[in-house]
Design a protein around this motif. Structure first.
Motif, PDB file in Angstrom:
ATOM      1  N   ASP A   1      -7.131   3.027  -1.120  1.00  0.00           N
ATOM      2  CA  ASP A   1      -6.431   3.799  -0.098  1.00  0.00           C
ATOM      3  C   ASP A   1      -7.303   4.892   0.523  1.00  0.00           C
ATOM      4  O   ASP A   1      -6.834   5.972   0.877  1.00  0.00           O
ATOM      5  CB  ASP A   1      -5.130   4.404  -0.642  1.00  0.00           C
TER       6      ASP A   1
ATOM      7  N   GLU B   1       0.660   0.303   3.899  1.00  0.00           N
ATOM      8  CA  GLU B   1       1.278  -1.000   3.625  1.00  0.00           C
ATOM      9  C   GLU B   1       0.386  -2.110   4.149  1.00  0.00           C
ATOM     10  O   GLU B   1       0.099  -2.150   5.351  1.00  0.00           O
ATOM     11  CB  GLU B   1       2.631  -1.111   4.340  1.00  0.00           C
ATOM     12  N   ASN B   2      -0.058  -2.980   3.250  1.00  0.00           N
ATOM     13  CA  ASN B   2      -0.897  -4.108   3.653  1.00  0.00           C
ATOM     14  C   ASN B   2      -2.090  -3.663   4.496  1.00  0.00           C
ATOM     15  O   ASN B   2      -2.411  -4.276   5.511  1.00  0.00           O
ATOM     16  CB  ASN B   2      -0.075  -5.153   4.417  1.00  0.00           C
ATOM     17  N   GLY B   3      -2.708  -2.579   4.080  1.00  0.00           N
ATOM     18  CA  GLY B   3      -3.876  -2.081   4.784  1.00  0.00           C
ATOM     19  C   GLY B   3      -3.580  -1.350   6.078  1.00  0.00           C
ATOM     20  O   GLY B   3      -4.496  -0.984   6.807  1.00  0.00           O
ATOM     21  N   GLN B   4      -2.302  -1.120   6.381  1.00  0.00           N
ATOM     22  CA  GLN B   4      -1.908  -0.435   7.612  1.00  0.00           C
ATOM     23  C   GLN B   4      -1.363   0.964   7.284  1.00  0.00           C
ATOM     24  O   GLN B   4      -0.576   1.121   6.355  1.00  0.00           O
ATOM     25  CB  GLN B   4      -0.838  -1.227   8.361  1.00  0.00           C
TER      26      GLN B   4
END
Length: 178
Positions: free
Chosen positions: A6, A170-173
């Motif tokens: 993250d 979330e999911n790399g977003q």
């Protein structure tokens, strides 16, 4: 973008390559949020906070002071110091500020690029406390709201103004708080 662990990648505009127009806008927003507080110094930690502190200091019309992370022969040995753990570097380092640049009559605004676990901010707050100066508050460009730093700082009773708060990844977003 987001890296494993993250890690939010902002090096294209905030802490490697600098968007100076954005830095000026950040400084103006801090000046708006902390107006009327008679700030006498802006404090940050090297290296990524220096550009933010410089822009803010220009708007407030006060000096910018940055805590040094590495020992130096030209650093005054009479200094305040605190240990800080860096998540991105995976190590503990000692931050230092010469006693001549933080004084008891100062009204300090701490600024930094990121707030995650809050350890750098707590270290800088310790320097202000050692100087017996008055901490007016902390201005952060991006806070990771899903990590404990913001809650720790707010629980201490310190005024914290974060310009953008990431609610979650979330999911790399990146999903920002409303």
């Amino acid at each position: 973008s987001v890296r494993p662990g993250d890690i939010v990648k902002v090096d294209s505009f905030l802490n490697h390559q600098l968007d100076v127009t954005l830095l000026d806008e950040v400084a103006e927003e801090f000046a708006h949020r902390f107006s009327g507080q008679n700030i006498t110094r802006i404090l940050t930690c090297e290296a990524s906070g220096i550009a933010i502190a410089t822009a803010a200091a220009r708007v407030f019309g006060v000096p910018a002071v940055f805590a040094k992370k590495t020992p130096s022969k030209n650093l005054d040995p009479d200094c305040y110091s605190a240990d800080v753990y860096s998540y991105t570097r995976g190590q503990i380092y000692q931050i230092r500020v010469s006693k001549q640049y933080l004084q008891s009559e100062d009204r300090i605004l701490i600024v930094d690029d990121f707030l995650a676990n809050g350890l750098a901010l707590l270290g800088m707050m310790a320097l202000v406390e050692q100087a017996e100066a008055q901490l007016i508050g902390c201005g952060i460009v991006i806070e990771k709201g899903f990590q404990p730093g913001g809650a720790k700082i707010r629980a201490s009773g310190t005024r914290l103004e974060s310009l953008a708060i990431i609610d979650r990844i979330e999911n790399g977003q990146i999903v920002f708080a409303e």
